[in-house]
Every structure is written in structure tokens, then in C-alpha cells.
Design an enzyme around this catalytic site. Structure first.
Site, mmCIF file in Angstrom:
data_model
loop_
_atom_site.group_PDB
_atom_site.id
_atom_site.type_symbol
_atom_site.label_atom_id
_atom_site.label_comp_id
_atom_site.label_asym_id
_atom_site.label_seq_id
_atom_site.Cartn_x
_atom_site.Cartn_y
_atom_site.Cartn_z
ATOM 1 N N GLU A 18 1.176 -0.919 -0.068
ATOM 2 C CA GLU A 18 -0.107 -0.509 0.234
ATOM 3 C C GLU A 18 0.658 1.141 -0.051
ATOM 4 O O GLU A 18 1.885 1.422 0.028
ATOM 5 C CB GLU A 18 -0.937 0.422 1.360
ATOM 6 N N ARG A 101 -3.624 -0.429 15.339
ATOM 7 C CA ARG A 101 -2.987 -0.017 14.345
ATOM 8 C C ARG A 101 -3.314 1.008 13.541
ATOM 9 O O ARG A 101 -4.625 0.552 12.679
ATOM 10 C CB ARG A 101 -2.173 -1.017 13.659
ATOM 11 N N ASN A 103 -4.203 2.888 9.815
ATOM 12 C CA ASN A 103 -3.939 2.013 8.294
ATOM 13 C C ASN A 103 -3.507 2.999 7.231
ATOM 14 O O ASN A 103 -2.041 3.553 7.448
ATOM 15 C CB ASN A 103 -5.624 1.615 8.072
ATOM 16 N N GLU A 121 -7.270 -6.789 12.852
ATOM 17 C CA GLU A 121 -8.134 -7.382 11.748
ATOM 18 C C GLU A 121 -8.128 -8.855 12.536
ATOM 19 O O GLU A 121 -6.596 -9.987 12.759
ATOM 20 C CB GLU A 121 -8.246 -8.096 10.659
ATOM 21 N N ASN A 154 -9.759 4.665 6.086
ATOM 22 C CA ASN A 154 -8.628 3.999 5.400
ATOM 23 C C ASN A 154 -8.138 5.579 4.293
ATOM 24 O O ASN A 154 -8.394 6.107 4.016
ATOM 25 C CB ASN A 154 -9.531 2.811 4.423
ATOM 26 N N ASP A 204 -11.407 0.939 -0.535
ATOM 27 C CA ASP A 204 -10.308 0.783 0.088
ATOM 28 C C ASP A 204 -9.297 2.069 -0.047
ATOM 29 O O ASP A 204 -10.025 3.350 0.117
ATOM 30 C CB ASP A 204 -9.263 -0.663 -0.681
#
Length: 331
Positions: A18, A101, A103, A121, A154, A204
Site C-alpha cells: 500500500e 494500528r 492504516n 483484523e 482508509n 479501500d
């Protein structure tokens, strides 16, 4: 924008790749591997990537005005010196939560680092809900929490005139817009500009193009959607699986004789085929043998029905896959 060409430039086998950012000073593409716990830097000259391993999930990377980078690491904003491979914690968030955490995160046009959190998750997109928040790290190293009750913080970006902030909380299946004050970094007047259908999958990451249109990547959907934030309409959908099939160079399928004949006795049907149709002499003796041995006939019939599949080719299993200049953090 009717024709879009997609090319894979870095084949590094990330677990969750990412946060692509172009580093103009280094002439390299930065990105992170979240669960792989590394920051990567890919060179278009060598077409190779270097990586720095870290001690926690790293979810985004940003350029730093004074040089090197800032990252979101676990629940920390941290400075990263590339050559020294040195990480220094700037500040920590969500101190009252043991299972969250960071993202996605990006730097705004004024040099502030926006990043949101989520719960760890249990499996992809399954987690304890409403545990995340959206934060901003300011140049003076202070941190502001904008709101909480977030599921999976996100994609985020800003309009070309810097008056609107776009944001995705994945499990809301919505792309949202806020009024944005460039001078103060404050956001307000939240509204949904596009609601994804379940078949479009989970929104996302997100970025904005030079025409002011939004590109939204759909997790577990194999596609990217281009949206008009003014009209709330979907303009284009890029099906990733279709692109892969279209661009994939097909190689002739090699027959694995060891695999086919390794099961030995269970491929007796192929031997029978050769004997029956290629040689009448063997056919006569084989037929005589079947008459004498009823038990063998029974076994042969089972083999014939159960193991005809090796005579036919197996279906091909396709491999599923799932302008990057950004402002610098004013530090």
C-alpha cells in the site's frame, strides 16, 4: 480516459502492498508492505526494490521536507532515516487501546500528516468495529483527533482547489466528503458522495487525478472505480481480473508425465485404451482375462468411473491478484 494501460512495475511479493508515493529527490517509488512490516523503495533505473524491515505493521509512508520519511508504524507516527535504517518515534495514539494500528495515511497540501486507525483484523475485513479514529500530525508535532467510531480508516485525498477532503471508512461502503480549511486543517460538514453496492466490494485506497476525479480501489473486488465527486456518478470501472487475462502471456501447458503416471495402477484405463484400440492380440487376451476374473472386472469398473479425469486436461487456475507525487510533511 477510455483506454487505460496497467503495468506491474515492482514484483516484490508483498503481503499487503500500500501507500505508493513518488520520491522526486531520489527518483524512486516508495510503498509499504503492511503485514510484511517493511518500507520499500523501488528504482525505475535498476527495476529493483530495497526494503527496510521494521518491528510493527507499517501502513503508510510520507516525504519529509527536511529529508527522509515519516511513517505510521503500529500506533505511532515515526521518522525514518533511510541510509541509517533508523526509526525514531514522534508520538503515539490510541494509548488506551491495545488492539489497534494505523492504516492509510497521506500528507495534505499544507504539509500535515492525516492518518487513521483500525482494530487488528481477525481475518480480512473482519474485526472489532468502531475502534478506529482519524488523526492529524501537525508540523509542531502536535496531534489532533478529528473523530472516532471508525471501522477501517482508509483512502483519503483532497480536491484540486484544496477546499474538500475525501475520506473512506471501508465498512461504511461509502466515499465521503468534508469541507476543508487549508489554513487550519479543520474538517466539517461530512456527507456521502458515492455509495458502493455490495457487488462492487469494499472501498479501500483512493487518489485524485489531474481532472479532479477520484479513483477508488475495491478490496476483494478486483477492480478500480473512477468517480466524479461533483455528480456522485461512476465514470469508469477497471476490472483487474480482466486486465490480467488480457495482458497475460499464455505459455503452452507442459504435460507432467511423472504426475500422470505416478499414480500407477489408477491409470490402468489409459493402458486399456492402448491395448483395446492399438493391438488386437492384446485385446483377445485381455478380454479372456476379464471373463475369468470377476473380481478384477469389478475393480476395473471402479477405476474407470473414478479416474477418467487424467485423460482430460485440468482447468487452468488463474493467479488472483488482488501521478503519485505527494506534498512533504513540514518537519
Amino acid at each position: 480516459m477510455s483506454s487505460v494501460s496497467i503495468e506491474c512495475v515492482a514484483r516484490e511479493g508483498c503481503r499487503i502492498g500500500e501507500s505508493p508515493v513518488w520520491d522526486e529527490r531520489e527518483g524512486a517509488l516508495l510503498y509499504v508492505d503492511i503485514t510484511g512490516r517493511k518500507v520499500c523503495r523501488w528504482s525505475p533505473v535498476t527495476r529493483q526494490a530495497q526494503a527496510i524491515a521494521l518491528d510493527a505493521p507499517v501502513s503508510s509512508v510520507a516525504l519529509r521536507q527536511s529529508g527522509d520519511y515519516v511513517i505510521t508504524l503500529g500506533t505511532r507516527f515515526a521518522a525514518l532515516k533511510w541510509k541509517e535504517e533508523l526509526v525514531t518515534t514522534i508520538t503515539q495514539v490510541d494509548k488506551d487501546k491495545a488492539n489497534t494500528r494505523f492504516n492509510d495515511g497521506k500528507v495534505d497540501p499544507a504539509g500535515r500528516y492525516f492518518a487513521g486507525t483500525m482494530a487488528e483484523e481477525i481475518r480480512p475485513a473482519v474485526l472489532e468495529r468502531r475502534q478506529g479514529s482519524l488523526y492529524t500530525l501537525f508540523p509542531d508535532l502536535s496531534v489532533v483527533k478529528h473523530f472516532d467510531q471508525v471501522d477501517i480508516s482508509n483512502g483519503l485525498d483532497w480536491s484540486l482547489d484544496h477546499r474538500t477532503f475525501f475520506y473512506i471508512d471501508s465498512l461504511s461502503y461509502s466515499v465521503d466528503a468534508f469541507d476543508y480549511d487549508l489554513q487550519t486543517g479543520k474538517i466539517g460538514n461530512r456527507r456521502s458522495i458515492y455509495k458502493l453496492e455490495k457487488e462492487e466490494s469494499i472501498p479501500d485506497g483512493m487518489c485524485i487525478d489531474t481532472q479532479g476525479k477520484l479513483w477508488v480501489a475495491c478490496y476483494d473486488g478486483g477492480r478500480v472505480i473512477r468517480l466524479d465527486p461533483e455528480t456522485g456518478k461512476s465514470l469508469q470501472k477497471m476490472d483487474w481480473n480482466f486486465v490480467l487475462k488480457k495482458n497475460k502471456t499464455k505459455k503452452p501447458k507442459r504435460r507432467n508425465k511423472n504426475k500422470e503416471w505416478g499414480v500407477g495402477f489408477f491409470h490402468l484405463t489409459e493402458i486399456v485404451y492402448l491395448l483395446l484400440f492399438k493391438n488386437c492380440f492384446f485385446f483377445f487376451f485381455f478380454f479372456l482375462f476379464l471373463i475369468i476374473s470377476n473380481s478384477f472386472m469389478s475393480l476395473l469398473s471402479k477405476i474407470t468411473f473414478v479416474n477418467m479425469s487424467p485423460l482430460f486436461p485440468a482447468s487452468v487456475v488463474l493467479e488472483k491478484i488482488k501521478s503519485l507525487r505527494r506534498p512533504s510533511l513540514c518537519l
